[in-house]
Design a protein around this motif. Sequence first.
Motif, PDB file in Angstrom:
ATOM      1  N   LEU A   1       0.868  -1.212  -0.224  1.00 44.59           N
ATOM      2  CA  LEU A   1      -0.023   0.103  -0.048  1.00 44.59           C
ATOM      3  C   LEU A   1       0.900   1.326  -0.020  1.00 44.59           C
ATOM      4  CD1 LEU A   1      -2.873   1.258   0.059  1.00 44.59           C
ATOM      5  CD2 LEU A   1      -2.517   1.229   2.523  1.00 44.59           C
ATOM      6  N   LEU A   2       2.037   1.277   0.812  1.00 42.91           N
ATOM      7  CA  LEU A   2       2.727   2.403   1.022  1.00 42.91           C
ATOM      8  C   LEU A   2       3.584   2.685  -0.311  1.00 42.91           C
ATOM      9  CD1 LEU A   2       3.827   4.917   2.547  1.00 42.91           C
ATOM     10  CD2 LEU A   2       5.351   3.183   3.582  1.00 42.91           C
TER      11      LEU A   2
ATOM     12  N   VAL B   1       2.636   6.419  -7.022  1.00 42.11           N
ATOM     13  CA  VAL B   1       1.784   6.851  -7.934  1.00 42.11           C
ATOM     14  C   VAL B   1       1.965   8.698  -7.470  1.00 42.11           C
ATOM     15  CG1 VAL B   1      -0.657   7.809  -8.180  1.00 42.11           C
ATOM     16  CG2 VAL B   1       0.098   5.275  -8.125  1.00 42.11           C
ATOM     17  N   LEU B   2       2.009   9.050  -6.384  1.00 35.65           N
ATOM     18  CA  LEU B   2       2.019  10.343  -5.813  1.00 35.65           C
ATOM     19  C   LEU B   2       3.418  10.919  -5.429  1.00 35.65           C
ATOM     20  CD1 LEU B   2      -1.220   9.925  -3.476  1.00 35.65           C
ATOM     21  CD2 LEU B   2      -1.130  10.754  -5.860  1.00 35.65           C
ATOM     22  N   GLY B   3       4.475   9.975  -5.063  1.00 33.81           N
ATOM     23  CA  GLY B   3       5.610  10.560  -4.419  1.00 33.81           C
ATOM     24  C   GLY B   3       6.459  11.377  -5.313  1.00 33.81           C
ATOM     25  N   PRO B   4       7.411  12.103  -4.946  1.00 33.53           N
ATOM     26  CA  PRO B   4       8.507  12.742  -5.741  1.00 33.53           C
ATOM     27  C   PRO B   4       9.203  11.701  -6.056  1.00 33.53           C
ATOM     28  CG  PRO B   4       8.780  13.105  -3.431  1.00 33.53           C
ATOM     29  CD  PRO B   4       7.744  12.436  -3.452  1.00 33.53           C
TER      30      PRO B   4
ATOM     31  N   GLU C   1      11.750   6.222  -6.577  1.00 32.87           N
ATOM     32  CA  GLU C   1      12.959   5.402  -6.756  1.00 32.87           C
ATOM     33  C   GLU C   1      12.834   4.432  -5.635  1.00 32.87           C
ATOM     34  OE1 GLU C   1      14.941   5.042  -9.549  1.00 32.87           O
ATOM     35  OE2 GLU C   1      13.642   6.380 -10.470  1.00 32.87           O
ATOM     36  N   ILE C   2      12.685   5.004  -4.594  1.00 29.68           N
ATOM     37  CA  ILE C   2      12.533   3.934  -3.318  1.00 29.68           C
ATOM     38  C   ILE C   2      11.680   2.958  -3.536  1.00 29.68           C
ATOM     39  CG2 ILE C   2      12.457   3.795  -0.699  1.00 29.68           C
ATOM     40  CD1 ILE C   2      14.205   6.369  -0.830  1.00 29.68           C
TER      41      ILE C   2
END
Length: 110
Positions: free
Chosen positions: A70-71, A77-80, A85-86
Amino acid sequence: MALGLRALRVLLGGFFALTGAAKLSEQISAPASQQMKALFVQFAEVFPLKVFGYQPDPMNYQEAVGWLELLAGLLLVLGPPMLREISNLLLTLLMMGALPALLQFPRSSD
């Protein structure tokens, strides 16, 4: 090309977020949740670290995988870019860890 990769990132991230949420809650799909509980009992039996004496509780194992999916899916989708990449690394490692467990079970002939 960039639009296609962005669409693929959103689709894959959404898929992982949805499958992670399904592992965490029976409200997404009750039949799928019951099937996953049975699968994680089997997955815990062939957990890679079992050779070192560690065998996880199946429900804790399912919950940990669910939260990770989930995380990482939401970050995809939403992260920078750095967090994406992580997220890619985490999801790749998670899927690589799932392969030995999935290869241990014979296929059913439905």
